[in-house]
Design a protein around this motif. Structure first.
Motif, mmCIF file in Angstrom:
data_model
loop_
_atom_site.group_PDB
_atom_site.id
_atom_site.type_symbol
_atom_site.label_atom_id
_atom_site.label_comp_id
_atom_site.label_asym_id
_atom_site.label_seq_id
_atom_site.Cartn_x
_atom_site.Cartn_y
_atom_site.Cartn_z
ATOM 1 N N SER A 261 -9.769 -0.985 -5.543
ATOM 2 C CA SER A 261 -8.547 -1.521 -4.965
ATOM 3 C C SER A 261 -8.815 -2.955 -4.545
ATOM 4 O O SER A 261 -9.875 -3.260 -3.982
ATOM 5 C CB SER A 261 -8.084 -0.680 -3.776
ATOM 6 N N VAL B 206 1.740 1.964 -3.550
ATOM 7 C CA VAL B 206 0.662 2.650 -4.262
ATOM 8 C C VAL B 206 0.672 4.142 -3.923
ATOM 9 O O VAL B 206 0.553 4.998 -4.805
ATOM 10 C CB VAL B 206 -0.711 2.025 -3.925
ATOM 11 N N VAL C 243 -1.039 -5.539 -4.294
ATOM 12 C CA VAL C 243 -2.251 -4.725 -4.305
ATOM 13 C C VAL C 243 -2.413 -4.091 -5.690
ATOM 14 O O VAL C 243 -1.439 -3.611 -6.277
ATOM 15 C CB VAL C 243 -2.192 -3.622 -3.226
ATOM 16 N N GLU C 244 -3.626 -4.102 -6.187
ATOM 17 C CA GLU C 244 -3.929 -3.446 -7.473
ATOM 18 C C GLU C 244 -4.902 -2.297 -7.217
ATOM 19 O O GLU C 244 -5.919 -2.467 -6.548
ATOM 20 C CB GLU C 244 -4.559 -4.439 -8.439
ATOM 21 N N ALA C 245 -4.583 -1.133 -7.747
ATOM 22 C CA ALA C 245 -5.438 0.045 -7.573
ATOM 23 C C ALA C 245 -5.645 0.715 -8.923
ATOM 24 O O ALA C 245 -4.718 0.808 -9.736
ATOM 25 C CB ALA C 245 -4.808 1.024 -6.588
ATOM 26 N N GLU D 216 0.829 -1.209 0.000
ATOM 27 C CA GLU D 216 0.000 0.000 0.000
ATOM 28 C C GLU D 216 0.863 1.258 0.000
ATOM 29 O O GLU D 216 0.499 2.260 -0.616
ATOM 30 C CB GLU D 216 -0.929 -0.027 1.211
ATOM 31 N N LEU E 116 -9.723 7.349 -6.188
ATOM 32 C CA LEU E 116 -9.594 5.905 -6.336
ATOM 33 C C LEU E 116 -10.907 5.265 -6.781
ATOM 34 O O LEU E 116 -11.955 5.483 -6.177
ATOM 35 C CB LEU E 116 -9.145 5.295 -5.008
#
Length: 442
Positions: free
Chosen positions: A437, A46, A117-119, A43, A434
């Motif tokens: 996520s 990101v 993590v993908e955002a 995180e 955003l």
């Protein structure tokens, strides 16, 4: 004796069980600790990407940290459908960040050592300084009369002619290679050809000896008898034609791709016309003739860089060529400012006048030109133009050869009818709020 051995065996078993439980507990505990650290690192990656991309002038693709918290992140630029595209045209970004824990799991409990993590965020690309082309080949606020032959050429994706109000009248062997859109008026083609589609709120007529529309025609009233039924569609949706773009004169609009303001040559006050200089020097320059009655020709003009000419009106009575001093492409803008920046209407104010070509005018390759005037365009004995035109009206069009090449106006989106002062200074990329996520597994 056997009883003692039995007790010892039970004790050993209990000890081994306690040891195994302890080791397993340590593994679970260390794995959970590692997972918390790796997730926090991912995180953090990101967050670093978001901070690094906001205001960045380039299109970064990777971010990494060798110090704790350790992360490695990649950036993928996508269009609205989620397909990878260049960052210059992307509408969203996908950030994939993998974090590594500082304290790894023990006893083989390594599942928490890394987390991914993908955002996904909305994305507005950076706008570099300078002018971006937009709008139709020829935009007319109040109608047009192409009355004495000529050729108008546009691309398949850009309308050749957009008329916001008033009619489009065309005759005497004029050929329009492209489409035409007339929002509130009618179309009349007399010995005139439109090679692609045509839209008119009013009627479309082909006075003798007739005219031709090579594509689909949408118009009010009945179908012109000579137009094929297969290409007649009175319900075909009309393309959106923007309102008139209110464009005045602001020196801070004019900036190079390096973010440097154009030079400015302010002419002294005179009731007469100021002659146009025959060259513009090494730097981009604004020839500010707003203190003059207008601008007149003074012979051929050789450009060594971009040129902006701002004047109340233009009178080019004699034959005149705009040329480049080299093989480099240079741009010239002819600007009569709209002095009433309200209502999105073309206002030709007192003291202003038409862009008039008396004998001839040549925009020679590789020069490209943009004309903006809330007044009219009137030509006498023909001209050749490479670029765009944005005017109140065309009252006379005489044996002209027009070829569309996008030029645009600084800070203006002619396809939307908007203008932002100082817009040519550019802007950094922007990440929005955003969208989604999620954790990636495996």
């Amino acid at each position: 004796m056997m009883a003692v051995i039995g007790v010892m065996a039970v004790t050993v078993v209990i000890g081994l069980t306690i040891t195994a439980a302890t080791v397993n507990g340590l593994g679970v505990t260390s794995s959970n600790k590692a997972l918390v650290q790796s997730r926090a690192a991912a995180e953090a990656g990101v967050s670093v990407v978001v901070a690094g991309m906001s205001g960045a002038g380039s299109c970064p693709a990777t971010f990494a940290s060798s110090a704790n918290p350790k992360y490695s992140a990649t950036v993928e630029y996508l269009n609205a459908a989620g397909t990878p595209v260049s960052c210059t045209v992307a509408s969203q970004v996908k950030i994939t960040s993998t974090g590594t824990s500082q304290s790894l799991g023990v006893s083989g409990a390594s599942s928490g050592d890394t987390s991914t993590v993908e955002a996904i965020y909305p994305y507005t690309p950076a706008l570099t300084p300078g002018t971006v082309s937009s709008g139709a080949a020829i935009y007319l606020a109040n109608g047009a009369n192409f009355n004495n032959g000529g050729l108008i050429t546009s691309s398949a994706t850009v309308p050749a002619i957009q008329v916001k109000t008033g009619n489009l009248d065309c005759d005497n062997n004029t050929v329009i290679t492209g489409s035409v859109v007339v929002v509130t008026g009618s179309i009349s083609l007399k010995s005139c050809t439109v090679t692609q589609d045509a839209w008119a709120f009013g009627t479309t007529t082909f006075p003798p000896p007739g005219g031709t529309i090579g594509g689909i025609l949408r118009a009010s009233g009945s179908r012109p008898p000579s137009h094929p039924l297969a290409r007649w569609n009175p319900t075909m949706p009309m393309p959106t034609v923007p309102v008139w773009t209110e464009f005045g004169y602001n020196r801070n609009d004019w900036m190079t791709s390096a973010g440097v303001l154009f030079d400015e040559n302010i002419r002294p006050t005179t009731a007469g016309n100021c002659p146009l200089p025959q060259n513009n020097g090494a730097n981009p320059i604004i020839f500010n003739a707003l203190n003059c009655g207008g601008v007149s020709d003074s012979g051929d003009v050789t450009l060594s860089n971009d040129l902006v000419v701002v004047a109340k009106k233009f009178t080019f009575a004699n034959s005149m060529n705009f040329r480049s001093s080299t093989a480099a492409v240079h741009r010239v803008w002819f600007i009569t400012p709209d002095l009433v920046p309200a209502g999105n209407t073309a206002t030709c104010s007192p003291g202003q006048g038409n862009f008039t070509i008396g004998n001839n005018l040549q925009i020679d390759a590789p020069i490209i030109a943009m004309l903006y005037t809330p007044c009219g365009i009137s030509t006498g004995n023909g001209f050749t133009w490479r670029g765009q035109m944005y005017a109140g009206t065309i009252s006379n069009w005489n044996n002209a050869v027009f070829g569309y090449i996008g030029v645009g106006l600084p800070g203006a989106d002619l396809g939307a009818g908007t203008y932002t002062p100082g817009g040519s200074s550019g802007s950094p990329p922007v990440l929005g709020t955003l969208v989604s996520s999620r954790d990636l597994v495996g």
